[in-house]
Write an enzyme that holds these catalytic residues in place. Structure first.
Site, PDB file in Angstrom:
ATOM      1  N   ASP A 117       0.830  -1.204   0.000  1.00  0.00           N
ATOM      2  CA  ASP A 117       0.000   0.000   0.000  1.00  0.00           C
ATOM      3  C   ASP A 117       0.866   1.256   0.000  1.00  0.00           C
ATOM      4  O   ASP A 117       1.418   1.638   1.031  1.00  0.00           O
ATOM      5  CB  ASP A 117      -0.929  -0.020   1.222  1.00  0.00           C
ATOM      6  CG  ASP A 117      -1.961   1.093   1.171  1.00  0.00           C
ATOM      7  OD1 ASP A 117      -1.751   2.075   0.428  1.00  0.00           O
ATOM      8  OD2 ASP A 117      -2.977   0.985   1.876  1.00  0.00           O
ATOM      9  N   ASP A 320      -1.220   4.687  -6.813  1.00  0.00           N
ATOM     10  CA  ASP A 320      -1.513   3.885  -5.634  1.00  0.00           C
ATOM     11  C   ASP A 320      -1.437   2.403  -5.967  1.00  0.00           C
ATOM     12  O   ASP A 320      -1.911   1.966  -7.014  1.00  0.00           O
ATOM     13  CB  ASP A 320      -2.917   4.236  -5.121  1.00  0.00           C
ATOM     14  CG  ASP A 320      -3.287   3.434  -3.892  1.00  0.00           C
ATOM     15  OD1 ASP A 320      -2.473   3.394  -2.953  1.00  0.00           O
ATOM     16  OD2 ASP A 320      -4.375   2.818  -3.874  1.00  0.00           O
TER      17      ASP A 320
END
Ligand SMILES: *[C@@H]1O[C@H](CO)[C@@H](O)[C@H](O)[C@H]1NC(C)=O
Ligand SMILES: *[C@@H]1O[C@H](CO)[C@@H](O)[C@H](O)[C@H]1NC(C)=O
Ligand SMILES: *[C@@H]1O[C@H](CO)[C@@H](O)[C@H](O)[C@H]1NC(C)=O
Ligand SMILES: *[C@@H]1O[C@H](CO)[C@@H](O)[C@H](O)[C@H]1NC(C)=O
Ligand SMILES: *[C@@H]1O[C@H](CO)[C@@H](O)[C@H](O)[C@H]1NC(C)=O
Length: 440
Positions: A117, A320
């Site tokens: 992440d 992301d």
């Protein structure tokens, strides 16, 4: 890099120690090739008084001075270390939609498949005793280097966003909560060794999850690759020089054939870069300047202000690794969709989150899509643009509109659009590189 970030996070000390010595010497010796971590309130700790005294502040300052030894240790590894590579697979190996890395936590190392992440800093893992955790849990009891962090540490304030009372009246463990939509977990801030490839990072600070609600919390934990104070890049100090890259294999793969490559060694020599933009209000996020999108030969008409970076509103574009499908603000998405439909043979239908689906028999004439960033254009491979229905009869444009509300200002380049590319984050030089690389 901000040195205050490191001020207190490693309270353990460098020592020379034999493997099972329960209370190794606390005095650093000349040979620092071996490390052990002693929890501040552990039975071997010289600071293990049950209650902070008036000399608490002095003690903390004293501990902080040891930090330079840890940094020196991490620095000493840099010159000799070969490249570090951590295997990555699509999350379907553990039945989730996000990509996972194979890492080990504790001593001896326990294998966990942690979600990558890049928009989160603090790592977390489910710990034994966790209520409602459904996958492999980290057994903190069997790790010789595990220790929970006290509420009075500076890391605790960073993670909670709240400081503990300055009088030191709270001496309990640092508990914190996180929520993701309707789901949440509570965790104890802790430290233990984190093994990435052949590298062991001692005293890594992460959340040890004790309770989960809902199903969207990564079942074997999450590795925070953001660029804020508690992230991997910050906690590893000089070890990786603020540089990492990843290649995500095809979404449909079952193999750990992708890689998270840490540090400048082994990174692509020829790669194009775009500058990283910094938003002080969202310090974890990797903002880049998306300047336009081309579908086929057509430059999609998008008003520049719809793509503009604005630190105050949070508007702009981020890269992301955890979000699955790229999202664009509604006006941007609608323009992309129109340009795409204009150049693709319908009829068009919807499927789940996707609103531009068409027969796979027309897929070979579907247009390519190019993302334009400052200094870098990337032509998306076809598999990064289209997703197929499970029956295999429909192909859908694998992007979506961000929810249509006033807070919807952020464009997210998500992991489905990043398959078989190497994405290189160079925080030190404030830039992101992207190059084609097949890692299936
Ligand atoms: C860890 O070990 C202690 C002492 O043996 C025990 O009381 C505790 O229940 C264990 N915790 C877990 C989560 O297994
Ligand atoms: C975490 O959430 C639980 C349940 O909502 C609450 O009781 C607890 O006080 C929270 N803990 C912290 C540290 O915020
Ligand atoms: C876990 O959290 C839920 C919701 O906050 C709470 O009702 C439950 O008591 C907690 N369980 C444990 C074991 O802490
Ligand atoms: C982004 O790119 C546009 C077009 O080149 C430029 O006008 C703008 O200043 C850039 N924004 C930032 C924050 O660099
Ligand atoms: C789509 O095609 C229509 C009709 O040819 C044209 O007016 C419109 O500008 C096109 N839109 C895009 C985004 O290319």
């Amino acid at each position: 890099m901000d040195s205050t970030i490191f001020a207190f996070f490693f309270i353990g000390l460098l020592t020379t120690t034999r493997a099972f010595d329960p209370c190794p010497s606390l005095k650093p010796k000349s040979d620092t090739s071996d490390l052990s971590i002693i929890h501040i309130y552990g039975k071997c700790s010289p600071f293990s008084s049950p209650k902070p005294s008036s000399s608490w502040a002095a003690t903390v300052l004293n501990m902080a001075s040891k930090d330079s030894q840890r940094m020196a240790y991490l620095s000493s590894l840099v010159s000799t270390k070969p490249k570090t590579s951590v295997p990555i697979a699509p999350g379907q190996v553990i039945n989730i939609g996000n990509y996972v890395a194979r890492v080990k936590v504790g001593t001896p190392g326990q294998l966990m498949f942690m979600v990558l992440d890049t928009s989160t800093d603090t790592a977390y893992v489910p710990c034994s005793g966790c209520a409602n955790c459904k996958s492999t849990m980290f057994s903190q009891n069997t790790s010789t280097t595990y220790g929970p962090l006290n509420c009075a540490t500076s890391e605790c304030a960073k993670v909670r966003g709240l400081t503990c009372p300055a009088d030191g009246s709270i001496i309990g463990n640092c508990l914190f909560n996180r929520s993701y939509g309707a789901d949440s977990f509570s965790a104890t801030l802790s430290r233990d060794s984190l093994q990435l490839g052949d590298d062991i990072i001692p005293g890594y600070v992460f959340g040890c999850i004790g309770n989960v609600s809902g199903n969207s919390i990564p079942p074997q934990g999450l590795l925070g690759l953001g660029r804020g104070p508690m992230s991997l890049m910050t906690q590893s100090g000089p070890l990786y020089s603020g540089v990492f890259s990843y290649c995500l294999p095809s979404f449909k793969s079952y193999y750990f054939s992708g890689s998270l490559r840490l540090g400048p060694n082994g990174q692509p020599k020829t790669i194009k870069y775009t500058p990283l933009l910094t938003n002080p209000h969202r310090p974890s996020l990797y903002y880049v300047n998306l300047t336009g999108i081309t579908v086929g030969q057509v430059k999609v008409p998008i008003a520049p202000e719809l793509l503009e970076f604005n630190p105050n509103t949070g508007a702009g574009t981020v890269i992301d690794s955890r979000t699955v499908i790229s999202q664009f603000v509604p006006d941007v998405y609608n323009a992309i969709k129109e340009a795409y439909r204009n150049q693709t043979q319908g009829p068009f239908s919807s499927l789940g989150a996707f609103d531009t689906c068409f027969s796979v028999t027309h897929e070979d004439v579907a247009p390519k899509m190019t993302l334009h960033f400052t200094g870098l254009d990337i032509v998306l491979p076809m598999e990064n643009t289209l997703i197929h229905s499970s029956a295999g009869t429909l192909a859908c444009l694998a992007m979506a509109s961000a929810p249509n509300n006033v807070n919807s200002v952020l464009n997210v380049i998500a992991n489905l659009q990043q398959q078989n590319l190497r994405i290189l984050f160079d925080i030190t030089n404030s830039r992101v590189g992207i190059a084609r690389e097949i890692c299936n």
